[in-house]
Design an enzyme around this catalytic site. Structure first.
Site, PDB file in Angstrom:
ATOM      1  N   CYS A  41      32.596-132.476   6.704  1.00 25.05           N
ATOM      2  CA  CYS A  41      31.910-133.641   7.283  1.00 25.05           C
ATOM      3  C   CYS A  41      31.785-134.705   6.199  1.00 25.05           C
ATOM      4  CB  CYS A  41      30.523-133.222   7.745  1.00 25.05           C
ATOM      5  SG  CYS A  41      29.542-132.557   6.371  1.00 25.05           S
ATOM      6  N   GLU A  89      17.989-126.690   2.732  1.00 23.55           N
ATOM      7  CA  GLU A  89      17.558-127.956   3.361  1.00 23.55           C
ATOM      8  C   GLU A  89      16.101-127.869   3.818  1.00 23.55           C
ATOM      9  OE1 GLU A  89      20.029-129.517   6.565  1.00 23.55           O
ATOM     10  OE2 GLU A  89      18.264-130.463   7.436  1.00 23.55           O
TER      11      GLU A  89
HETATM   12  S1  SF4 Z   1      23.678-133.133   7.473  1.00 19.04           S
HETATM   13 FE1  SF4 Z   1      24.933-131.516   6.533  1.00 19.04          FE
HETATM   14  S2  SF4 Z   1      26.489-131.021   8.094  1.00 19.04           S
HETATM   15 FE2  SF4 Z   1      25.566-132.984   8.668  1.00 19.04          FE
HETATM   16  S3  SF4 Z   1      26.875-134.589   7.781  1.00 19.04           S
HETATM   17 FE3  SF4 Z   1      25.270-134.156   6.288  1.00 19.04          FE
HETATM   18  S4  SF4 Z   1      26.127-132.554   4.953  1.00 19.04           S
HETATM   19 FE4  SF4 Z   1      27.368-132.615   6.799  1.00 19.04          FE
END
Ligand code: SF4
Length: 339
Positions: free
Chosen positions: A23, A137
């Site tokens: 991503c 996270e």
């Molecule tokens: S929140 Fe995590 S999965 Fe979503 S774009 Fe950001 S790094 Fe990628």
């Protein structure tokens, strides 16, 4: 899969899910480490896995990055990069107190959730975070307002919540959750706390949503789905769950070596996809292995095109400019060549 178990099955087709793999947040985090290795004094430290994938971490380690679990392992005055999953303010404060040169690779979509937590805390809300305990996270987001935040993972957890004022409650979500499970949690929260406030739907990021949407489509067309990703990757694990909920057996594999022949013994079609921190070369490896063993053709099902790109942290761009280095262009996910 060993040679001994490589008898050709009736496998005819490999269906690739798209979008899959890296991503924008992961692309950015990797670019940050690579650029820092070019322009910052060595050694360059990275706190925690920059993204949850062993192959990515090993590749960056081979280029000179030093991965550590905690700041105590980083010498004073050194450069440290914070991972894409984000950090709590306590870690940021500690780095500042120690005089470390910090480069923050937190994904901007994770930062957005942190900012929401800060705002709700300032406004006096109790904050319900939907997420998985111990994920990097969640640890970082909870740290923004530890005395005001409550963590839930399932709708059943809602009844156990004890907040000081049920009329002053907000919710946030981890970025990499199951879209469907999270909707159930939010509905349970709304039933218990009718005045609850939060993002218009949830904080699940575009990449997580798109990869799950692709799995929903692919799972309906295959007999088994292989998801390439790390065991500690939240979004990769959710892809497996999404497929299984739809009745399609699914397995999480780190790479082609994890493929088990018995999974494919009765499959005519196998789906292949990858979590947001999985490099595309691992997908190519798996596809080539399946084709080599079974001669199956490849078809890609792409439910949406992605063109999200995030800029680099200003602190790193400044260092790079002073060093006379060009800022790298973002790399996108290469489409797999169909036959
Ligand atoms: S929140 Fe995590 S999965 Fe979503 S774009 Fe950001 S790094 Fe990628």
């Amino acid at each position: 899969m060993t040679e001994a178990t490589a008898n050709p099955t009736r496998l005819r087709e490999i269906v690739l899910g798209g979008p899959r793999g890296f991503c924008a947040g992961v692309d950015r985090a990797i670019d940050i480490v690579e650029l820092a290795l070019e322009v910052c004094p060595h050694p360059v430290y990275v706190r925690k896995e920059i993204v949850h994938n062993r192959h990515v971490v090993e590749a960056l380690r081979a280029k000179g990055a030093h991965f550590v679990d905690e700041l105590t392992e980083v010498p004073d005055d050194a450069t440290v990069i914070f991972s894409a999953h984000g950090i709590s303010p306590a870690v940021r404060d500690e780095a500042q107190r120690r005089g470390l040169r910090v480069i923050d690779a937190t994904c901007p979509l994770v930062t957005k959730v942190h900012l929401e937590a800060i705002r709700y805390a300032r406004e006096g809300y109790s904050i319900i975070l939907v997420g998985h305990a111990d994920h990097d996270e969640v640890v970082g987001t909870m740290g923004e307002a530890p005395d005001r935040m409550f963590l839930i993972a399932h709708p059943e957890d809602v009844d156990r919540l004890a907040v000081p004022d049920p009329d002053k409650v907000a919710y946030l979500t981890q970025t990499t959750l199951s879209v469907d499970d999270t909707r159930d949690c939010i509905e349970a929260l709304r039933r218990r706390f009718p005045k609850i406030v939060g993002p218009s739907r949830d904080d699940i990021c575009y990449a997580t949503q798109n990869r799950q949407a692709a799995v929903k489509t692919v799972a309906g067309e295959v007999d088994v789905l292989l998801v390439i990703g790390a065991a500690n990757s939240s979004n990769a694990n959710r892809l497996v769950e999404v497929s299984r909920v739809r009745g399609t057996p699914s397995y999480l594999i780190a790479d082609k070596n994890d493929i088990r022949a018995e999974w494919l013994a009765n499959a005519a079609r196998v789906g292949v996809t990858a979590g947001a921190s999985t490099p595309e070369f691992l997908v190519s490896d798996v596809v080539e292995e399946l084709r080599r063993r079974h001669g199956a053709r490849v078809r890609e099902v792409r439910v949406v095109e992605e063109d999200v790109r995030f800029g680099l942290p200003r602190e790193l761009e400044d260092i790079a400019r002073r060093a006379g280095k060009a800022i790298p262009a973002r790399s996108g996910l290469p489409a797999f060549k169909e036959e």
